[in-house]
Design a protein around this motif. Structure first.
Motif, short mmCIF file in Angstrom:
data_model
loop_
_atom_site.label_atom_id
_atom_site.label_comp_id
_atom_site.label_asym_id
_atom_site.label_seq_id
_atom_site.Cartn_x
_atom_site.Cartn_y
_atom_site.Cartn_z
N LEU A 40 6.89 37.82 3.62
CA LEU A 40 6.13 36.87 4.41
C LEU A 40 4.81 37.46 4.88
O LEU A 40 3.77 36.79 4.86
CB LEU A 40 6.95 36.37 5.60
N HIS A 41 4.84 38.71 5.32
CA HIS A 41 3.62 39.38 5.78
C HIS A 41 2.57 39.37 4.66
O HIS A 41 1.40 39.02 4.89
CB HIS A 41 3.97 40.82 6.19
N THR A 42 2.99 39.67 3.46
CA THR A 42 2.10 39.69 2.30
C THR A 42 1.62 38.28 1.94
O THR A 42 0.44 38.06 1.68
CB THR A 42 2.79 40.36 1.10
N ALA A 43 2.55 37.33 1.92
CA ALA A 43 2.19 35.95 1.57
C ALA A 43 1.23 35.36 2.60
O ALA A 43 0.24 34.71 2.23
CB ALA A 43 3.45 35.09 1.48
N PHE A 44 1.49 35.58 3.88
CA PHE A 44 0.61 35.05 4.92
C PHE A 44 -0.79 35.66 4.81
O PHE A 44 -1.79 34.98 5.01
CB PHE A 44 1.19 35.28 6.31
N GLN A 45 -0.86 36.95 4.48
CA GLN A 45 -2.17 37.59 4.32
C GLN A 45 -2.95 36.93 3.18
O GLN A 45 -4.13 36.64 3.33
CB GLN A 45 -2.04 39.08 4.08
N PRO A 88 7.07 35.23 20.15
CA PRO A 88 7.72 35.38 18.86
C PRO A 88 8.40 34.09 18.41
O PRO A 88 8.86 33.30 19.24
CB PRO A 88 8.75 36.47 19.12
N LEU A 89 8.44 33.91 17.11
CA LEU A 89 9.21 32.83 16.48
C LEU A 89 10.07 33.45 15.38
O LEU A 89 9.79 34.56 14.91
CB LEU A 89 8.27 31.80 15.83
N SER A 90 11.06 32.72 14.97
CA SER A 90 11.85 33.16 13.81
C SER A 90 11.00 33.00 12.56
O SER A 90 10.01 32.25 12.55
CB SER A 90 13.12 32.32 13.69
N GLN A 91 11.40 33.68 11.50
CA GLN A 91 10.71 33.52 10.23
C GLN A 91 10.66 32.05 9.82
O GLN A 91 9.61 31.54 9.40
CB GLN A 91 11.42 34.32 9.13
N GLU A 92 11.78 31.38 9.97
CA GLU A 92 11.88 29.99 9.57
C GLU A 92 10.95 29.11 10.41
O GLU A 92 10.35 28.16 9.89
CB GLU A 92 13.32 29.49 9.69
N ALA A 93 10.81 29.40 11.69
CA ALA A 93 9.94 28.61 12.55
C ALA A 93 8.47 28.81 12.18
O ALA A 93 7.69 27.84 12.19
CB ALA A 93 10.18 28.96 14.02
N TYR A 94 8.07 30.04 11.87
CA TYR A 94 6.70 30.27 11.39
C TYR A 94 6.45 29.46 10.12
O TYR A 94 5.43 28.77 9.99
CB TYR A 94 6.44 31.75 11.11
N VAL A 95 7.35 29.57 9.18
CA VAL A 95 7.18 28.89 7.90
C VAL A 95 7.15 27.38 8.11
O VAL A 95 6.30 26.68 7.53
CB VAL A 95 8.28 29.32 6.91
N ALA A 96 8.03 26.85 8.94
CA ALA A 96 8.06 25.41 9.18
C ALA A 96 6.76 24.93 9.84
O ALA A 96 6.23 23.87 9.48
CB ALA A 96 9.26 25.05 10.05
N ALA A 97 6.24 25.69 10.78
CA ALA A 97 4.99 25.32 11.44
C ALA A 97 3.82 25.34 10.46
O ALA A 97 2.98 24.44 10.46
CB ALA A 97 4.72 26.25 12.62
N LEU A 98 3.78 26.35 9.62
CA LEU A 98 2.72 26.44 8.62
C LEU A 98 2.87 25.36 7.55
O LEU A 98 1.86 24.83 7.06
CB LEU A 98 2.67 27.83 8.00
N LEU A 99 4.09 25.01 7.24
CA LEU A 99 4.34 23.92 6.30
C LEU A 99 3.76 22.62 6.85
O LEU A 99 3.03 21.90 6.15
CB LEU A 99 5.85 23.79 6.06
N THR A 138 1.05 25.96 -1.89
CA THR A 138 1.51 26.65 -0.68
C THR A 138 2.69 25.90 -0.06
O THR A 138 3.67 26.53 0.36
CB THR A 138 0.35 26.77 0.33
N ILE A 139 2.61 24.58 -0.03
CA ILE A 139 3.71 23.76 0.51
C ILE A 139 4.98 24.00 -0.28
O ILE A 139 6.06 24.18 0.30
CB ILE A 139 3.30 22.27 0.53
N TRP A 140 4.87 24.01 -1.58
CA TRP A 140 6.04 24.29 -2.43
C TRP A 140 6.65 25.64 -2.09
O TRP A 140 7.86 25.78 -1.96
CB TRP A 140 5.63 24.20 -3.91
N MET A 141 5.81 26.66 -1.94
CA MET A 141 6.30 28.00 -1.65
C MET A 141 6.97 28.06 -0.27
O MET A 141 8.03 28.67 -0.12
CB MET A 141 5.16 29.01 -1.73
N LEU A 142 6.35 27.43 0.71
CA LEU A 142 6.93 27.44 2.06
C LEU A 142 8.26 26.68 2.08
O LEU A 142 9.23 27.14 2.70
CB LEU A 142 5.94 26.83 3.07
N LYS A 143 8.31 25.55 1.39
CA LYS A 143 9.58 24.80 1.31
C LYS A 143 10.65 25.61 0.60
O LYS A 143 11.82 25.59 1.00
CB LYS A 143 9.37 23.47 0.58
#
Length: 147
Positions: A40-45, A88-99, A138-143
């Motif tokens: 996730l760190h790499t993908a978000f960057q 802090p958020l969970s990994q899933e919460a970060y991904v859901a918010a960015l989605l 990006t949406i596909w990847m986050l989902k």
């Protein structure tokens, strides 16, 4: 171009969405934790770096059609209207918010694309098609991460 102002309004919406999404993605990059940290760190960057470049392209297109790009953190945040989050958020919460933020951006870019097509501005239309394509990926990847 007689329709530059309405088009600029739509492009400024995409600009603001993109800037806000970049900031949210950068925050997630800094603060994500857990077993999927490295991926996730790499993908978000990669995502926030791509957005930084795109923001400049969108702003320059707005200038090319004879309008002015929105600026200032407060103005950009207000225009974007994206939900902000705090660590802090969970990994899933970060991904859901960015989605959710990417989905809003796609909708606003589609509105700009469609309007650019209506007024026969293929350059702005093409720019929005590229943005939509990237954010759909990006949406596909986050989902996929959330499955």
């Amino acid at each position: 171009m007689s329709d530059a102002s309405p088009l600029a309004d739509r492009l400024n919406q995409v600009l603001a969405d993109s800037y806000a999404l970049m900031a949210l993605t950068h925050s997630a990059h800094w603060n994500v934790e857990g077993p999927g940290f490295f991926a996730l760190h790499t993908a978000f960057q990669a995502q926030y770096e791509e957005l930084f470049t795109a923001i400049d392209e969108i702003a320059e297109r707005i200038r090319a059609i004879g309008a002015y790009a929105v600026g200032g953190l407060g103005n950009l945040a207000e225009e974007a209207g994206l939900k902000e989050f705090k660590a802090p958020l969970s990994q899933e919460a970060y991904v859901a918010a960015l989605l959710e933020a990417n989905e809003k951006l796609v909708n606003d870019a589609a509105a700009a694309r469609d309007f650019a097509g209506e007024i026969h501005d293929p350059e702005s239309e093409d720019l929005m098609v590229g943005r939509i394509t990237l954010h759909q990926k990006t949406i596909w990847m986050l989902k996929s991460f959330l499955k």
